[in-house]
Design an enzyme around this catalytic site. Structure first.
Site, PDB file in Angstrom:
ATOM      1  N   GLU A 112      14.185  -4.809  -1.282  1.00 47.17           N
ATOM      2  CA  GLU A 112      14.331  -3.599  -0.467  1.00 47.17           C
ATOM      3  C   GLU A 112      15.403  -3.808   0.609  1.00 47.17           C
ATOM      4  O   GLU A 112      16.180  -2.906   0.903  1.00 47.17           O
ATOM      5  CB  GLU A 112      12.984  -3.292   0.203  1.00 47.17           C
ATOM      6  CG  GLU A 112      12.964  -2.050   1.058  1.00 47.17           C
ATOM      7  CD  GLU A 112      11.558  -1.712   1.524  1.00 47.17           C
ATOM      8  OE1 GLU A 112      10.714  -2.635   1.599  1.00 47.17           O
ATOM      9  OE2 GLU A 112      11.292  -0.529   1.801  1.00 47.17           O
ATOM     10  N   ASP A 119       0.850  -1.203   0.000  1.00 48.46           N
ATOM     11  CA  ASP A 119       0.000   0.000   0.000  1.00 48.46           C
ATOM     12  C   ASP A 119       0.881   1.247   0.000  1.00 48.46           C
ATOM     13  O   ASP A 119       0.834   2.068   0.903  1.00 48.46           O
ATOM     14  CB  ASP A 119      -0.917  -0.016   1.230  1.00 48.46           C
ATOM     15  CG  ASP A 119      -0.136  -0.188   2.520  1.00 48.46           C
ATOM     16  OD1 ASP A 119       1.099  -0.403   2.450  1.00 48.46           O
ATOM     17  OD2 ASP A 119      -0.736  -0.100   3.606  1.00 48.46           O
ATOM     18  N   GLU A 120       1.701   1.362  -1.038  1.00 51.18           N
ATOM     19  CA  GLU A 120       2.631   2.475  -1.135  1.00 51.18           C
ATOM     20  C   GLU A 120       2.737   2.873  -2.614  1.00 51.18           C
ATOM     21  O   GLU A 120       2.052   3.765  -3.048  1.00 51.18           O
ATOM     22  CB  GLU A 120       3.992   2.063  -0.553  1.00 51.18           C
ATOM     23  CG  GLU A 120       4.895   3.245  -0.311  1.00 51.18           C
ATOM     24  CD  GLU A 120       5.791   3.087   0.910  1.00 51.18           C
ATOM     25  OE1 GLU A 120       5.893   1.999   1.469  1.00 51.18           O
ATOM     26  OE2 GLU A 120       6.411   4.099   1.292  1.00 51.18           O
TER      27      GLU A 120
HETATM   28  C1  BGC Z   1       9.886   3.513   0.734  1.00 52.67           C
HETATM   29  C2  BGC Z   1      11.298   3.815   0.365  1.00 52.67           C
HETATM   30  C3  BGC Z   1      11.465   5.274   0.646  1.00 52.67           C
HETATM   31  C4  BGC Z   1      11.399   5.384   2.130  1.00 52.67           C
HETATM   32  C5  BGC Z   1      11.718   6.709   2.686  1.00 52.67           C
HETATM   33  C6  BGC Z   1       9.765   3.649   2.210  1.00 52.67           C
HETATM   34  O1  BGC Z   1       8.550   3.312   2.724  1.00 52.67           O
HETATM   35  O2  BGC Z   1       9.449   2.280   0.263  1.00 52.67           O
HETATM   36  O3  BGC Z   1      11.849   3.225  -0.660  1.00 52.67           O
HETATM   37  O4  BGC Z   1      12.522   5.912   0.060  1.00 52.67           O
HETATM   38  O5  BGC Z   1      10.165   4.918   2.619  1.00 52.67           O
HETATM   39  O6  BGC Z   1      12.387   6.543   3.793  1.00 52.67           O
END
Ligand code: BGC
Length: 708
Positions: free
Chosen positions: A593, A333-334
């Site tokens: 990630e 959910d991003e």
């Molecule tokens: C994202 C990252 C992003 C980060 C910021 C995360 O939730 O998925 O890739 O740059 O937040 O700190």
């Protein structure tokens, strides 16, 4: 464009159901027909049952408040006699799941069809009160949660539309690349998990959706869940999607039928069949990759199988995350345009694909969403976000510079100049200490392996990172001002002052990332000593990385450009955790990630942030193109008008070949360890500065062989 059309919405709200707008019309001898459309949501337009384009999820994602793209299609072939124009509208990004945009605006449509007859008369059919609307078979569609369709719903009763008061000032013609289906992937296997779930494995993590074929009776249900990975017991794992339900629900009509979602997308490798009439077979399923249509420009192959797989994973990650905007990930959910992720990956992106237009459009949104203060929000489109961070907001300066280097795009510098200056000046106004950036909270060396327990931020000092990027961006801005014929004094002077203050404030470095930034941004007064320190910090911890989002993209450069190419290769080829190759051993098909998204013992990193398709660490491929193969655009002749080629071979790879398609032709660099020694192959369509064994020669366009 001079619009005749007016915004229309269903006169009676349809709640979750996606409306299908409708207009019947007749057209006699058609010489040319053009349809222009946009929507509040995402739309799919059909003329007489045929899609007007292969564009999916139109009108794409921009900063809608000031920039809403419309698309113009040539539909001459689709119009004639009695016609029906139908346009389905789903929530998409405009009416997305973001908490900041409430209440949601209604599903709106703006469309205009111009028909030129053989006799020269022109007829315009534009959205107005005469249109109608009906409930479509798509009962609900949403980006994070998925799509609910009912195939039994066909030709629901037509209802009136209402005009919708909305400014037309934000309308812009399509600026980016179109989004479309790119590839169809056959599943690898279908199996039962220990829990008894029926799972289809496509063998590759993709972004897009599944198409399925089923034979059923009306009212029977197909229910599909999506997942990236299986857990250590081999069961379907969805916790890392967080609140995103990522489901496909479908109620069948009678007979054989094939369906794929229309107005949403998922990030997945596996699907679970929670309900499926009959016995599912492999042939019933196809995964369809959906992304921006980008031309592939870069290729790399070498004699190291795992490195080749890493390279494939990086390109799959780029395809899956370049869906109209550069996203952090495509599944949970991003799925936002996180600026830091784009900043670290842009160089690799530019080698792999032609992303000139793609990023230029996104930079337009960045400038549009930049705050009054000059601050660049953490993600773009910002959808209400106001926070900003060093190494994230610096994307405003780093991306235009990369587009200039890779494509010779000088226009983008002119277009973004105000935005870039505003960002750098913002830092000057925001800081507590002049010529550093202090007193502001940042993401730091995000996910750094040297993070204290319980923190996502590596141990590198936040002010150190912020001030280093401040110096870097001031320097780039000075160069770019000069390129545009402006006086670079302000930013040149600023950079000098930042460097002096930086050196005085940070006489010592405390982490790998601190050494890396001091080297690559030319902040250290003693590069040789800093490189030696970095090398020691790397070897002291078992020849391993301790860097996060900020240090990782640059660490191999910091080593190979300062006499430690062997150590750079050691890190690149390391297979034990933490490393780029560790996830490959764990079966990764995209970049993770976290280095240990799946740990040695099969456990997952915490579900609250564990994406298996996050391209940030894929930025290492920029190094492979630029340092291992040695192909580099020149600042003095950007866009490969001339090129530098300085390969740095390593026998552990055996051989390596990389190429970049430029507007002048293909640049190729290959090296091969052979029994008699090293053979280099260089092909260049432009004059090249070739460095082999420390010796630089200027070569005319042509094909060359060197032996060493
Ligand atoms: C994202 C990252 C992003 C980060 C910021 C995360 O939730 O998925 O890739 O740059 O937040 O700190």
């Amino acid at each position: 464009m001079n619009w005749t059309a007016k915004w229309i919405v269903p006169a009676t709200p349809m709640e979750d159901v996606c409306p299908e707008f409708y207009k019947a019309f007749s057209a006699k001898t058609v010489r040319k027909a053009t349809l222009t459309v946009t929507a509040i949501g995402v739309y799919e337009a059909k003329l007489n049952g045929k899609r007007v384009s292969n564009y999916v999820l139109a009108p794409g994602w921009t900063s809608f408040k000031t920039r809403l793209q419309y698309q113009t299609y040539d539909v001459t072939e689709l119009v004639g006699g009695e016609n029906e124009l139908t346009i389905l509208v789903g929530r998409g990004w405009h009416r997305g799941p973001w908490r900041s945009i409430r209440p949601l605006p209604p599903a709106g449509l703006l469309a205009e069809l111009t028909i030129e007859s053989a006799d020269g008369t022109v007829k315009t059919i534009a959205t107005d009160e005469s249109w109608q609307v009906r409930e479509s078979f798509v009962r609900r569609s949403e980006l994070y949660n998925g799509e609910w369709a009912d195939a039994r719903v066909e030709n629901a009763p037509l209802q009136p539309v209402a005009l919708f008061e909305k400014s037309m000032d934000n309308l812009i013609p399509q600026e980016g690349e179109i989004i479309c289906e790119q590839e169809r992937i056959r599943p690898r296997r279908i199996f039962q998990t220990p829990k008894g779930e029926t799972v289809v494995d496509f063998g590759q993590e993709v972004t897009g959706y599944v198409e399925f074929t089923v034979t059923a009776k009306a009212g029977e249900q197909v229910s599909i869940s999506h997942a990236e990975v299986l857990d250590k017991e081999g069961n379907f794992y969805t916790e890392n999607y967080r609140s995103a339900k990522a489901r496909l629900e479908y109620v069948c009509r009678d007979g054989v039928q094939t369906y794929k979602p229309h107005l949403t997308f998922f990030g997945f490798r596996h699907i679970r069949l929670d309900a499926f009439p009959g016995t599912p077979k492999l042939d019933d399923f196809t995964a369809i990759l959906v992304s921006s249509e980008l031309k592939r420009t870069g290729k790399m192959r070498c004699g190291h199988a795992m490195l080749n797989r890493l390279y494939e994973n990086v390109t799959w990650g780029q395809r899956g995350n370049f869906l109209d905007i550069p996203t952090d990930c495509p599944q949970r959910d991003e799925r936002l345009g996180w600026t830091g992720d784009a900043q670290v990956f842009v160089k690799t992106a530019c080698y792999n694909y032609d992303v000139n237009k793609f990023f230029q459009k996104w930079l337009g949104d960045l400038a549009a969403d930049q705050l009054e203060s000059g601050a660049v929000p953490n993600f773009i489109p910002a959808i209400g976000e106001k926070g900003c961070s060093a190494a994230w907001g610096d994307v405003a300066v780093i991306v235009p510079w990369q587009l200039y280097l890779s494509y010779g795009n000088k226009d983008v510098l002119a277009r973004q100049m105000e935005s870039m200056k505003a960002w750098v000046r913002y830092i000057g106004n925001d800081t507590k200490d002049p010529y550093l950036w202090t007193g502001h909270g940042h993401f730091g060396d995000w996910l750094g392996l040297d993070a204290p327990v319980g923190s996502y931020k590596g141990s590198t000092r936040e002010d150190f990172i912020a001030s280093a990027f401040y110096a870097h961006c001031a320097g780039l801005l000075a160069k770019m001002s000069e390129i545009l014929g402006e006086d670079p004094a302000e930013f040149r002077d600023l950079r000098e002052k930042i460097v002096a203050k930086f050196r005085a404030t940070y006489p010592e470095y405390q982490t790998q990332t601190e050494c890396v930034l001091a080297l690559v941004f030319a902040l250290t007064p003693d590069p040789a000593a800093t490189a030696a320190e970095l090398a020691k910090r790397v070897t002291d911890c078992g020849t391993a990385l301790q860097t996060g989002f900020v240090g990782t993209p640059y660490i191999l450069y910091a080593l190979s450009q300062n006499g430690y190419a062997d150590l750079a290769y050691d890190l690149l080829l390391r297979e034990a955790y933490p490393s780029w190759l560790y996830p490959i051993k764990k079966g990764a098909t995209t970049v993770w990630e976290h280095w240990d998204g799946i740990m040695e013992n099969g456990d997952f990193w915490s579900a609250d942030m564990n994406s298996f398709n996050h391209y940030a660490y894929g930025s290492v491929m920029g190094w492979v193109y630029e340092e291992a193969a040695g192909i580099r655009p020149l600042e003095t002749a950007p866009g490969y008008e001339r090129v530098a080629i300085a390969p740095q071979p390593d026998s552990r790879l055996g051989w390596l070949e990389a190429s970049v398609e430029t507007k002048y032709g293909t640049v190729f660099s290959g090296w091969y360890y052979e029994t008699e020694g090293l053979r280099y192959e260089i092909r260049t369509p432009v004059e090249a500065e070739v460095t082999i064994n420390g010796e630089t020669k200027t070569l005319a366009p042509g094909n060359y062989l060197f032996f060493a």
